[in-house]
Write a protein that holds these residues in place. Structure first.
Motif, PDB file in Angstrom:
ATOM      1  N   VAL A   1       0.871  -1.185   0.000  1.00 60.49           N
ATOM      2  CA  VAL A   1       0.000   0.000   0.000  1.00 60.49           C
ATOM      3  C   VAL A   1       0.901   1.225   0.000  1.00 60.49           C
ATOM      4  O   VAL A   1       1.679   1.424   0.944  1.00 60.49           O
ATOM      5  CB  VAL A   1      -0.928  -0.002   1.229  1.00 60.49           C
ATOM      6  CG1 VAL A   1      -1.924   1.156   1.171  1.00 60.49           C
ATOM      7  CG2 VAL A   1      -1.695  -1.334   1.303  1.00 60.49           C
ATOM      8  N   ASP A   2       0.802   2.052  -1.059  1.00 58.16           N
ATOM      9  CA  ASP A   2       1.854   3.059  -1.259  1.00 58.16           C
ATOM     10  C   ASP A   2       1.431   4.005  -2.374  1.00 58.16           C
ATOM     11  O   ASP A   2       0.690   3.603  -3.284  1.00 58.16           O
ATOM     12  CB  ASP A   2       3.151   2.326  -1.675  1.00 58.16           C
ATOM     13  CG  ASP A   2       4.434   3.102  -1.396  1.00 58.16           C
ATOM     14  OD1 ASP A   2       5.429   2.468  -1.009  1.00 58.16           O
ATOM     15  OD2 ASP A   2       4.429   4.340  -1.560  1.00 58.16           O
ATOM     16  N   ALA A   3       1.917   5.229  -2.334  1.00 52.82           N
ATOM     17  CA  ALA A   3       1.742   6.131  -3.482  1.00 52.82           C
ATOM     18  C   ALA A   3       2.712   5.713  -4.582  1.00 52.82           C
ATOM     19  O   ALA A   3       2.507   6.038  -5.759  1.00 52.82           O
ATOM     20  CB  ALA A   3       2.027   7.574  -3.081  1.00 52.82           C
ATOM     21  N   HIS A   4       3.742   5.021  -4.231  1.00 50.64           N
ATOM     22  CA  HIS A   4       4.851   4.655  -5.128  1.00 50.64           C
ATOM     23  C   HIS A   4       4.979   3.143  -5.266  1.00 50.64           C
ATOM     24  O   HIS A   4       4.595   2.401  -4.376  1.00 50.64           O
ATOM     25  CB  HIS A   4       6.162   5.206  -4.567  1.00 50.64           C
ATOM     26  CG  HIS A   4       6.108   6.632  -4.141  1.00 50.64           C
ATOM     27  ND1 HIS A   4       5.755   7.024  -2.854  1.00 50.64           N
ATOM     28  CD2 HIS A   4       6.329   7.773  -4.829  1.00 50.64           C
ATOM     29  CE1 HIS A   4       5.787   8.351  -2.780  1.00 50.64           C
ATOM     30  NE2 HIS A   4       6.122   8.838  -3.949  1.00 50.64           N
ATOM     31  N   ALA A   5       5.612   2.722  -6.386  1.00 47.98           N
ATOM     32  CA  ALA A   5       5.760   1.277  -6.630  1.00 47.98           C
ATOM     33  C   ALA A   5       7.015   0.715  -5.965  1.00 47.98           C
ATOM     34  O   ALA A   5       7.131  -0.495  -5.775  1.00 47.98           O
ATOM     35  CB  ALA A   5       5.800   1.018  -8.139  1.00 47.98           C
TER      36      ALA A   5
ATOM     37  N   PHE B   1       2.725  -1.271   4.488  1.00 48.56           N
ATOM     38  CA  PHE B   1       1.928  -0.050   4.398  1.00 48.56           C
ATOM     39  C   PHE B   1       2.825   1.177   4.540  1.00 48.56           C
ATOM     40  O   PHE B   1       3.375   1.429   5.617  1.00 48.56           O
ATOM     41  CB  PHE B   1       0.852  -0.042   5.490  1.00 48.56           C
ATOM     42  CG  PHE B   1      -0.303   0.914   5.213  1.00 48.56           C
ATOM     43  CD1 PHE B   1      -0.113   2.291   5.160  1.00 48.56           C
ATOM     44  CD2 PHE B   1      -1.589   0.441   4.987  1.00 48.56           C
ATOM     45  CE1 PHE B   1      -1.153   3.169   4.894  1.00 48.56           C
ATOM     46  CE2 PHE B   1      -2.654   1.304   4.721  1.00 48.56           C
ATOM     47  CZ  PHE B   1      -2.427   2.672   4.677  1.00 48.56           C
ATOM     48  N   ASP B   2       2.979   1.905   3.467  1.00 52.02           N
ATOM     49  CA  ASP B   2       3.737   3.166   3.461  1.00 52.02           C
ATOM     50  C   ASP B   2       2.712   4.265   3.715  1.00 52.02           C
ATOM     51  O   ASP B   2       1.773   4.423   2.939  1.00 52.02           O
ATOM     52  CB  ASP B   2       4.376   3.339   2.078  1.00 52.02           C
ATOM     53  CG  ASP B   2       5.236   4.598   1.973  1.00 52.02           C
ATOM     54  OD1 ASP B   2       6.183   4.591   1.156  1.00 52.02           O
ATOM     55  OD2 ASP B   2       4.960   5.573   2.684  1.00 52.02           O
ATOM     56  N   VAL B   3       2.883   5.025   4.804  1.00 48.39           N
ATOM     57  CA  VAL B   3       1.852   6.003   5.164  1.00 48.39           C
ATOM     58  C   VAL B   3       1.690   7.086   4.095  1.00 48.39           C
ATOM     59  O   VAL B   3       0.691   7.806   4.090  1.00 48.39           O
ATOM     60  CB  VAL B   3       2.105   6.652   6.548  1.00 48.39           C
ATOM     61  CG1 VAL B   3       2.005   5.617   7.659  1.00 48.39           C
ATOM     62  CG2 VAL B   3       3.423   7.405   6.580  1.00 48.39           C
ATOM     63  N   ASP B   4       2.636   7.175   3.146  1.00 43.74           N
ATOM     64  CA  ASP B   4       2.431   8.164   2.073  1.00 43.74           C
ATOM     65  C   ASP B   4       1.376   7.701   1.067  1.00 43.74           C
ATOM     66  O   ASP B   4       1.058   8.416   0.119  1.00 43.74           O
ATOM     67  CB  ASP B   4       3.741   8.584   1.397  1.00 43.74           C
ATOM     68  CG  ASP B   4       4.345   7.524   0.483  1.00 43.74           C
ATOM     69  OD1 ASP B   4       5.579   7.578   0.293  1.00 43.74           O
ATOM     70  OD2 ASP B   4       3.627   6.656  -0.067  1.00 43.74           O
ATOM     71  N   ALA B   5       0.841   6.469   1.288  1.00 47.49           N
ATOM     72  CA  ALA B   5      -0.312   6.051   0.473  1.00 47.49           C
ATOM     73  C   ALA B   5      -1.520   6.914   0.810  1.00 47.49           C
ATOM     74  O   ALA B   5      -2.377   7.169  -0.056  1.00 47.49           O
ATOM     75  CB  ALA B   5      -0.644   4.583   0.744  1.00 47.49           C
TER      76      ALA B   5
ATOM     77  N   GLY C   1       8.149  11.489   4.104  1.00 44.26           N
ATOM     78  CA  GLY C   1       9.210  12.055   3.290  1.00 44.26           C
ATOM     79  C   GLY C   1       8.873  12.369   1.857  1.00 44.26           C
ATOM     80  O   GLY C   1       9.441  13.271   1.262  1.00 44.26           O
ATOM     81  N   THR C   2       7.955  11.590   1.251  1.00 41.89           N
ATOM     82  CA  THR C   2       7.646  11.825  -0.168  1.00 41.89           C
ATOM     83  C   THR C   2       6.132  11.925  -0.352  1.00 41.89           C
ATOM     84  O   THR C   2       5.506  11.028  -0.937  1.00 41.89           O
ATOM     85  CB  THR C   2       8.187  10.672  -1.045  1.00 41.89           C
ATOM     86  OG1 THR C   2       7.728   9.436  -0.474  1.00 41.89           O
ATOM     87  CG2 THR C   2       9.699  10.674  -1.093  1.00 41.89           C
ATOM     88  N   PRO C   3       5.526  12.988   0.167  1.00 43.82           N
ATOM     89  CA  PRO C   3       4.060  13.125   0.063  1.00 43.82           C
ATOM     90  C   PRO C   3       3.621  13.344  -1.385  1.00 43.82           C
ATOM     91  O   PRO C   3       4.332  13.971  -2.160  1.00 43.82           O
ATOM     92  CB  PRO C   3       3.776  14.356   0.925  1.00 43.82           C
ATOM     93  CG  PRO C   3       5.031  15.138   0.921  1.00 43.82           C
ATOM     94  CD  PRO C   3       6.150  14.135   0.830  1.00 43.82           C
TER      95      PRO C   3
HETATM   96 MN   LIG Z   1       5.640   5.904  -0.965  1.00 43.38          MN
END
Ligand SMILES: [Mn+2]
Ligand SMILES: N[C@@H](CSCCS(N)(=O)=O)C(=O)O
Ligand SMILES: [Mn+2]
Ligand SMILES: [Mn+2]
Length: 309
Positions: free
Chosen positions: A128-132, A232-236, A246-248
């Motif tokens: 779960v992430d904004a990024h792959a 789970f990356d909280v930036d998701a 760090g990378t919103p």
């Molecule tokens: Mn991310």
């Protein structure tokens, strides 16, 4: 897959070497200070916290002459820390406990998933992430290894390099992983995802179908009788929901969508490992940091079965 009574062993890794922003190494302490361990005990779990691992990683994170191999930043530190993480997570699961890893940056996923795969080779991975996070040492532009853990687990071209290949063998198959929440994928990552036919539910899919339908499809892809590793990356989550990371990236999951994902996975009873990463309490203001830490705690509780009713 877990022996009952259910026990959870919490690992806090104060590691920031996978990315350049200070503060993400303070994530574990902030989550523990917020009372996470007592909150999990209150859910009825037997809770163990491995403070020795936390201290050991602080030392492993400091490596001499750790100038990049190729474009990679701090490869020696990332490798040394994740070699230890894999051993810790595998040992926890050998004891029949659930492993909850608190980051620290997402390069820790290299170790946590490798650890789970040693105990449960058939495990599925829900990212779960904004990024792959699937760049390789050859495709990365930033050289930040928190953007690369998945490629190392898959054993993609360019990842079979020392010191990683001393302890890490490819252990993940493309069909094992499902992504939720993607909205900031590099062009070379898009190509990798398409070529490997990896299952991806972007924010567009969440908008189109709703999180309920998306989770039905995620769990159908995973299958009913497989151990699940949730990373789970909280930036998701949308930056208004979890600002201290760090990378919103704008346009993320709502508070409830993030929790529903975790609740639906917990409901399967097949969860064997959870990573809650990229909480950076040093970013933004104190209120934002407290909010992000609180969400890290509530996602952890949801993973351990806390329900609304
Ligand atoms: Mn991310
Ligand atoms: N794709 C970018 C950003 S990666 C963001 C990593 S994370 N773990 O999702 O914060 C890169 O490779 O540097
Ligand atoms: Mn990530
Ligand atoms: Mn991030």
């Amino acid at each position: 897959f877990l022996s009952k009574p259910a026990s959870v062993e919490v690992l806090g890794y104060p590691f920031s070497g996978g990315q350049p922003r200070g503060g993400v190494d303070e994530g574990p302490e902030a989550l523990v200070k917020a009372g996470l361990l007592d909150q999990l005990s209150a859910l009825g779990w037997e809770v163990k916290f491995n403070s020795q691992a936390m201290n050991d990683v602080r030392e492993l994170a400091v490596q001499e002459h750790d100038s990049g191999i190729g474009k990679m930043h701090k490869p020696l530190a990332v490798s040394a820390v994740n070699e230890r993480v894999a051993a810790d997570v595998a040992a926890i699961q050998e004891r029949g406990a659930l492993s909850l890893t608190l980051g620290g940056d997402h390069s820790l996923g290299m170790g946590t998933v490798a650890g789970t795969k040693r105990r449960f080779p058939e495990a599925a991975l829900i990212w779960v992430d904004a990024h792959a996070d699937i760049n390789t040492p050859l495709t990365t532009d930033s050289g930040n290894l928190h953007g690369c853990p998945v490629s190392f687990l898959l054993g993609l071209e360019g990842t079979d390099v020392p010191p990683f290949n001393v302890w890490l063998q490819p252990c993940l198959r493309p069909e094992d992983i499902v992504y939720i929440g993607l909205r900031d994928i590099d062009d070379k990552e898009k190509r990798i995802l398409r070529e490997l036919g990896i299952k991806v539910f972007t924010m567009h899919d969440v908008d189109a179908h709703g999180i309920g339908r998306v989770m039905e499809r995620v769990l159908a892809h995973v299958g009913a009788a497989r151990p699940i590793h949730l990373s789970f990356d909280v930036d998701a989550l949308d930056p208004t929901v979890a600002p201290s990371t760090g990378t919103p990236v704008r346009g993320g999951l709502t508070f409830r969508e993030g929790h529903y994902i975790v609740e639906a996975i917990a409901e399967t009873g097949n969860l064997v490992a959870v990573d809650i990463v990229e909480v950076n309490p040093a970013l933004e203001d104190e209120a934002s940091a407290a909010q992000t830490v609180a969400i890290g705690c509530s996602l952890s509780r949801a993973a351990l079965g806390e329900t609304l009713f």
